[in-house]
Design a protein around this motif. Structure first.
Motif, mmCIF file in Angstrom:
data_model
loop_
_atom_site.group_PDB
_atom_site.id
_atom_site.type_symbol
_atom_site.label_atom_id
_atom_site.label_comp_id
_atom_site.label_asym_id
_atom_site.label_seq_id
_atom_site.Cartn_x
_atom_site.Cartn_y
_atom_site.Cartn_z
ATOM 1 N N GLY A 154 -49.594 -27.698 0.572
ATOM 2 C CA GLY A 154 -49.208 -29.098 0.447
ATOM 3 C C GLY A 154 -50.209 -29.931 -0.318
ATOM 4 O O GLY A 154 -51.263 -29.447 -0.741
ATOM 5 N N PRO A 155 -49.929 -31.220 -0.473
ATOM 6 C CA PRO A 155 -50.726 -32.066 -1.371
ATOM 7 C C PRO A 155 -52.001 -32.637 -0.784
ATOM 8 O O PRO A 155 -52.843 -33.146 -1.528
ATOM 9 N N LYS A 156 -52.190 -32.584 0.531
ATOM 10 C CA LYS A 156 -53.286 -33.342 1.141
ATOM 11 C C LYS A 156 -54.623 -32.605 1.173
ATOM 12 O O LYS A 156 -55.674 -33.226 1.026
ATOM 13 N N MET A 157 -54.620 -31.305 1.386
ATOM 14 C CA MET A 157 -55.883 -30.577 1.518
ATOM 15 C C MET A 157 -56.621 -30.502 0.183
ATOM 16 O O MET A 157 -56.010 -30.315 -0.865
ATOM 17 N N THR A 158 -57.941 -30.612 0.239
ATOM 18 C CA THR A 158 -58.760 -30.514 -0.967
ATOM 19 C C THR A 158 -58.824 -29.072 -1.451
ATOM 20 O O THR A 158 -59.141 -28.163 -0.681
ATOM 21 N N LEU A 159 -58.514 -28.863 -2.721
ATOM 22 C CA LEU A 159 -58.675 -27.558 -3.357
ATOM 23 C C LEU A 159 -59.611 -27.713 -4.547
ATOM 24 O O LEU A 159 -59.466 -28.637 -5.348
ATOM 25 N N ILE A 160 -60.566 -26.808 -4.643
ATOM 26 C CA ILE A 160 -61.507 -26.785 -5.759
ATOM 27 C C ILE A 160 -61.213 -25.552 -6.598
ATOM 28 O O ILE A 160 -61.221 -24.433 -6.091
ATOM 29 N N GLY A 161 -60.940 -25.752 -7.873
ATOM 30 C CA GLY A 161 -60.598 -24.659 -8.773
ATOM 31 C C GLY A 161 -61.830 -24.095 -9.454
ATOM 32 O O GLY A 161 -62.624 -24.834 -10.046
ATOM 33 N N LEU A 162 -61.985 -22.795 -9.387
ATOM 34 C CA LEU A 162 -63.153 -22.109 -9.939
ATOM 35 C C LEU A 162 -62.704 -20.775 -10.507
ATOM 36 O O LEU A 162 -61.892 -20.081 -9.904
ATOM 37 N N GLY A 163 -63.242 -20.434 -11.665
ATOM 38 C CA GLY A 163 -62.920 -19.145 -12.273
ATOM 39 C C GLY A 163 -62.447 -19.304 -13.701
ATOM 40 O O GLY A 163 -61.322 -19.735 -13.942
ATOM 41 N N GLY A 164 -63.318 -19.021 -14.668
ATOM 42 C CA GLY A 164 -62.928 -19.058 -16.072
ATOM 43 C C GLY A 164 -62.938 -20.424 -16.708
ATOM 44 O O GLY A 164 -62.403 -20.595 -17.807
ATOM 45 N N VAL A 165 -63.527 -21.414 -16.065
ATOM 46 C CA VAL A 165 -63.605 -22.754 -16.662
ATOM 47 C C VAL A 165 -64.722 -22.759 -17.704
ATOM 48 O O VAL A 165 -65.897 -22.625 -17.356
ATOM 49 N N ASP A 166 -64.352 -22.916 -18.971
ATOM 50 C CA ASP A 166 -65.364 -22.931 -20.030
ATOM 51 C C ASP A 166 -65.030 -23.919 -21.141
ATOM 52 O O ASP A 166 -65.572 -23.854 -22.232
ATOM 53 N N SER A 167 -64.125 -24.871 -20.852
ATOM 54 C CA SER A 167 -63.715 -25.864 -21.842
ATOM 55 C C SER A 167 -62.973 -26.986 -21.130
ATOM 56 O O SER A 167 -62.599 -26.862 -19.952
ATOM 57 N N ALA A 168 -62.741 -28.066 -21.859
ATOM 58 C CA ALA A 168 -61.938 -29.154 -21.291
ATOM 59 C C ALA A 168 -60.527 -28.684 -20.982
ATOM 60 O O ALA A 168 -59.934 -29.075 -19.972
ATOM 61 N N ASP A 169 -59.971 -27.829 -21.847
ATOM 62 C CA ASP A 169 -58.599 -27.352 -21.636
ATOM 63 C C ASP A 169 -58.480 -26.542 -20.354
ATOM 64 O O ASP A 169 -57.517 -26.701 -19.601
ATOM 65 N N THR A 170 -59.447 -25.644 -20.102
ATOM 66 C CA THR A 170 -59.359 -24.825 -18.886
ATOM 67 C C THR A 170 -59.622 -25.663 -17.640
ATOM 68 O O THR A 170 -58.991 -25.460 -16.600
ATOM 69 N N ALA A 171 -60.535 -26.627 -17.724
ATOM 70 C CA ALA A 171 -60.772 -27.515 -16.584
ATOM 71 C C ALA A 171 -59.520 -28.331 -16.280
ATOM 72 O O ALA A 171 -59.118 -28.474 -15.115
ATOM 73 N N LEU A 172 -58.896 -28.869 -17.325
ATOM 74 C CA LEU A 172 -57.681 -29.660 -17.139
ATOM 75 C C LEU A 172 -56.559 -28.817 -16.554
ATOM 76 O O LEU A 172 -55.806 -29.277 -15.682
ATOM 77 N N GLU A 173 -56.456 -27.571 -16.994
ATOM 78 C CA GLU A 173 -55.374 -26.721 -16.491
ATOM 79 C C GLU A 173 -55.563 -26.403 -15.011
ATOM 80 O O GLU A 173 -54.584 -26.281 -14.274
ATOM 81 N N LYS A 174 -56.806 -26.260 -14.559
ATOM 82 C CA LYS A 174 -57.043 -26.083 -13.116
ATOM 83 C C LYS A 174 -56.512 -27.295 -12.341
ATOM 84 O O LYS A 174 -55.891 -27.150 -11.284
ATOM 85 N N ILE A 175 -56.762 -28.474 -12.871
ATOM 86 C CA ILE A 175 -56.289 -29.691 -12.214
ATOM 87 C C ILE A 175 -54.766 -29.739 -12.244
ATOM 88 O O ILE A 175 -54.122 -30.038 -11.224
ATOM 89 N N ARG A 176 -54.186 -29.414 -13.363
ATOM 90 C CA ARG A 176 -52.723 -29.395 -13.466
ATOM 91 C C ARG A 176 -52.111 -28.364 -12.517
ATOM 92 O O ARG A 176 -50.976 -28.524 -12.064
ATOM 93 N N ALA A 177 -52.866 -27.310 -12.211
ATOM 94 C CA ALA A 177 -52.366 -26.250 -11.324
ATOM 95 C C ALA A 177 -52.640 -26.542 -9.858
ATOM 96 O O ALA A 177 -52.320 -25.716 -9.000
ATOM 97 N N GLY A 178 -53.242 -27.701 -9.554
ATOM 98 C CA GLY A 178 -53.389 -28.076 -8.153
ATOM 99 C C GLY A 178 -54.779 -28.387 -7.669
ATOM 100 O O GLY A 178 -54.965 -28.711 -6.495
ATOM 101 N N ALA A 179 -55.800 -28.326 -8.538
ATOM 102 C CA ALA A 179 -57.176 -28.564 -8.109
ATOM 103 C C ALA A 179 -57.505 -30.054 -8.096
ATOM 104 O O ALA A 179 -57.172 -30.779 -9.033
#
Length: 367
Positions: free
Chosen positions: A288-313
């Protein structure tokens, strides 16, 4: 100019073995010569509030870089919104025999089998006590268990107790592949016992009007759909504050480099991005939308960081990307996130969360 300088420095660093290069990087940060992002250069639209904490931006340094709390403030001054030290175990331990870190240059990846090498609670506590109260951002403490411990759950609970007054949040690391049997703590019954124990330690450590420090659990990317269901159920039953998704992988899928690919240990970096992002989205969809999720793994650019956020981070972390791209990666990612907010006419980066959730959650779990 600074990025060109780092390219030269990286060439020199990469001629050293990885652990020597890392020690030299820590010394450079301690010297105060490496400060990449100007003070006050902050886009307020990147601010994030999660689990009762305020982050100037969603980008954090993952555990593993500053295992022993030597440069927590210096890392934050690079522009990170938060940093995480550790993993820290009750007693010092040397970890696994060297060599135990291997660079896979063509894949922008690293394999490590460090084994929770750290200076132990007492020394790390001493260093954290020296930090001023006016920190540039939240500092998390990633707690672990000694390899030879006869009660690993007690080790985790002790970490909460020891660092409670100094940590802004805690991460319970049950997903490192480099300590035999550690990942067994992700199983439903064991995870329930563990979370209950650390919650009890947190409750016992609070006094007066002290804030309740959030506790996150760091999970592996090598999970089945059934494993995900178990984690979600335990997280809900135990009122967990959040999850960090994910630790390194045992998979070698997608590697192009033959050299070092067969080394034992956890793989991090660019090849981990898709696997960890699928797991992130599937957990967000279930939890669900309320719990905090931190995305980690393969972040090496603005695009990959943004995609983690778009995927739920809500927040993202990196480490291996920093190894390959250097300190300038912080500015590059934050500037890219600012442009994305502007481009999509959003009021904040938080508004972009989950916009690609279904796209990632519908993908099959990686083999």
């Amino acid at each position: 100019m600074r990025q060109a300088f780092y390219a030269l420095a990286r060439h020199a660093l990469f001629r050293l073995d990885p652990e020597s290069a890392h020690r030299l990087s820590i010394k450079a940060l301690k010297s105060g010569l490496v400060q990449w992002r100007p003070a006050g250069d902050v886009d307020p639209r990147l601010a994030v509030q999660a689990s009762g904490l305020q982050f100037a931006n969603p980008l954090g340094m993952a555990a593993g870089f500053d295992k022993n709390a030597e440069v927590a403030t210096e890392v934050l001054r690079l522009g990170f919104g938060f940093t995480e030290i550790g993993s820290v175990t009750p007693r010092p331990q040397t970890g696994n025999p060297q060599p135990r870190i291997f660079r896979l240059h063509s894949d922008r990846a690293v394999i490590n089998r460090l084994g929770f090498n750290n200076d132990g609670h007492a020394e790390v506590l001493r260093r954290l006590q020296k930090l001023t109260a006016a920190r540039p951002g939240p500092i998390g403490v990633n707690v672990g268990a000694n390899k030879d411990s006869d009660d690993r759950i007690r080790d985790y609970a002790l970490g909460i107790t020891v660092f409670y007054d100094l940590a802004d949040y805690f991460t319970v690391n049950v997903s490192s592949p480099n300590t035999p049997g550690l990942r067994d703590l992700q199983a439903r019954e064991n995870l329930t016992l563990l979370i209950n124990a650390v919650h009890e330690a947190r409750a016992a450590s609070r006094s007066g009007n002290k804030a309740e420090k959030p506790i996150f659990v760091k999970v592996a990317p090598d999970l089945s759909e059934e494993d995900l269901e178990d984690i979600v159920q335990v997280a809900a039953d135990c009122a967990l504050d959040g999850l960090i998704v994910s630790n390194t992988t045992l998979s070698r899928q997608g590697l192009s480099a033959a050299r070092h690919a067969g080394e034992a240990g956890g793989l991090s970096g660019r090849p981990l991005f898709e696997r960890s992002t699928i797991v992130l989205a599937k957990l967000r969809k279930r939890i669900g939308p309320k719990m905090t999720l931190i995305g980690l793994g393969g972040v090496d650019s603005a695009d990959t960081a943004l995609e983690k956020i778009r995927a739920g981070a809500d927040l993202v972390q990196l480490y291996t990307g920093f190894v390959y791209e250097g300190p300038a990666i912080v500015c590059a990612i934050l500037n890219g996130l600012s442009r994305a907010v502007e481009r999509e006419n959003a009021g904040s980066i938080a508004e972009l969360r989950d916009t690609h959730l279904d796209r990632w959650a519908d993908k099959p779990m990686p083999l």
